[in-house]
Design an enzyme around this catalytic site. Structure first.
Site, PDB file in Angstrom:
ATOM      1  N   ASP A   1      53.762  38.105   5.746  1.00  0.00           N
ATOM      2  CA  ASP A   1      55.197  38.182   6.042  1.00  0.00           C
ATOM      3  C   ASP A   1      55.634  39.652   6.056  1.00  0.00           C
ATOM      4  OD1 ASP A   1      57.834  36.421   6.118  1.00  0.00           O
ATOM      5  OD2 ASP A   1      58.253  38.191   4.901  1.00  0.00           O
TER       6      ASP A   1
ATOM      7  N   ASN B   1      66.047  44.335  12.339  1.00  0.00           N
ATOM      8  CA  ASN B   1      66.919  43.712  13.333  1.00  0.00           C
ATOM      9  C   ASN B   1      68.360  44.162  13.192  1.00  0.00           C
ATOM     10  OD1 ASN B   1      65.088  42.179  14.844  1.00  0.00           O
ATOM     11  ND2 ASN B   1      65.172  40.452  13.429  1.00  0.00           N
TER      12      ASN B   1
ATOM     13  N   HIS C   1      67.515  43.662  17.912  1.00  0.00           N
ATOM     14  CA  HIS C   1      66.412  42.710  18.082  1.00  0.00           C
ATOM     15  C   HIS C   1      65.278  43.237  18.961  1.00  0.00           C
ATOM     16  CE1 HIS C   1      68.068  39.301  15.856  1.00  0.00           C
ATOM     17  NE2 HIS C   1      69.253  39.657  16.331  1.00  0.00           N
TER      18      HIS C   1
ATOM     19  N   ASP D   1      61.469  42.932  17.917  1.00  0.00           N
ATOM     20  CA  ASP D   1      60.394  42.380  18.745  1.00  0.00           C
ATOM     21  C   ASP D   1      59.225  43.351  18.844  1.00  0.00           C
ATOM     22  OD1 ASP D   1      61.911  40.147  19.163  1.00  0.00           O
ATOM     23  OD2 ASP D   1      62.564  40.689  21.185  1.00  0.00           O
TER      24      ASP D   1
ATOM     25  N   GLU E   1      59.034  36.228  11.297  1.00  0.00           N
ATOM     26  CA  GLU E   1      58.188  37.379  10.987  1.00  0.00           C
ATOM     27  C   GLU E   1      56.939  36.997  10.196  1.00  0.00           C
ATOM     28  OE1 GLU E   1      61.423  37.310   7.737  1.00  0.00           O
ATOM     29  OE2 GLU E   1      61.130  36.666   9.813  1.00  0.00           O
TER      30      GLU E   1
END
Length: 259
Positions: A133, A141, A146, A150, A176
């Site tokens: 994680d 973000n 975003h 990404d 994630e």
């Protein structure tokens, strides 16, 4: 018949030599057929002498006129069919690939990953589950947008794939979170692999904005399990290890009991 067989048997391009051969065979067949027709037909000799040449000429002209262009047409249609089959096969292959691949990161999606692990367990293959994680991903973000998030996911997935082996399964489980399944009974190998992943990700040069470097770290939980262990149990233990790593300060690897 399989697509591959059909494509292999189909010509690569129209062959005029093949069309000519078909025409010659058709011509020979028509002449033989004409001769047989004459033999079985009750025609007076004087009449036969007058029409026999014309009869053979007509048979030759008709067969030649029709055979060559039809051979070309049939070859072209066969080529079109072969190309259409090839395109259809490629489309099916691409759809099957997309059904298994996470479109953003290029690794297996959740369903394909879990299905792959189930498949290995069905073959009685033990293995270690890694739950990975990204730490403080929401900050990326919220701070940089975003698109930057990404890009971080893509970089993490690429790094995990570069560190793991071809036999290892790598998938994005959602958001994630990533999963890695390492076949084998060597728990030391699994923990070493987890540490390599953690260290490699922490060294990434992630610049969400010009002249801004944001360090990416991950927390990893590791659970070793036999092929007889339920996937849900091994998954749960690896998830517990990942949360233990989070609570212990993040950017860590935590090993859980075997499932």
């Amino acid at each position: 018949m399989h697509f591959d067989a059909l494509i292999t048997e189909s010509p690569v391009r129209v062959s005029y030599r093949r069309a000519a051969l078909i025409t010659i065979l058709t011509l020979v067949t028509s002449q033989i057929g004409t001769a047989l027709a004459i033999l079985v037909t009750d025609i007076r000799p004087e009449v036969l002498n007058e029409i026999i040449v014309i009869w053979f000429v007509i048979a030759a002209v008709v067969s030649t006129t029709l055979a060559f262009p039809l051979a070309i047409v049939f070859q072209r249609e066969r080529l079109k069919l072969a190309r259409a089959m090839k395109q259809l096969e490629e489309v099916h292959a691409e759809l099957a690939r997309r059904a298994r691949i996470d479109p953003l990161t290029g690794v297996l999606n959740r369903d394909a990953f879990l299905s792959g692990v189930d498949g290995l367990k069905a073959q009685k293959i033990d293995g270690a589950m890694l739950m990975i994680d990204i730490d403080h991903f929401k900050v990326i973000n919220d701070t940089y947008g975003h698109p930057a998030g990404d890009e971080a996911l893509i970089m993490v997935a690429r790094t995990i794939r570069s560190v793991t082996r071809k036999a290892d399964l790598v998938g994005r489980l959602g958001g994630e979170e990533f999963g890695v399944f390492i076949p084998g009974e060597d728990i030391e190998l699994a923990t070493t692999m987890a540490e390599r992943i953690r260290d490699s990700i922490s060294r990434l040069q992630f610049c969400p904005e010009p002249r801004i470097h944001h360090r990416i770290t991950v927390s990893i939980g590791v659970s070793q399990g036999s092929w007889e262990a339920k996937l849900t149990d091994q998954f749960r233990l690896a998830d517990q290890g990942m949360y233990t790593a989070k609570h212990a300060g993040r950017n860590r690897v935590e090993l859980c009991a075997a499932a």
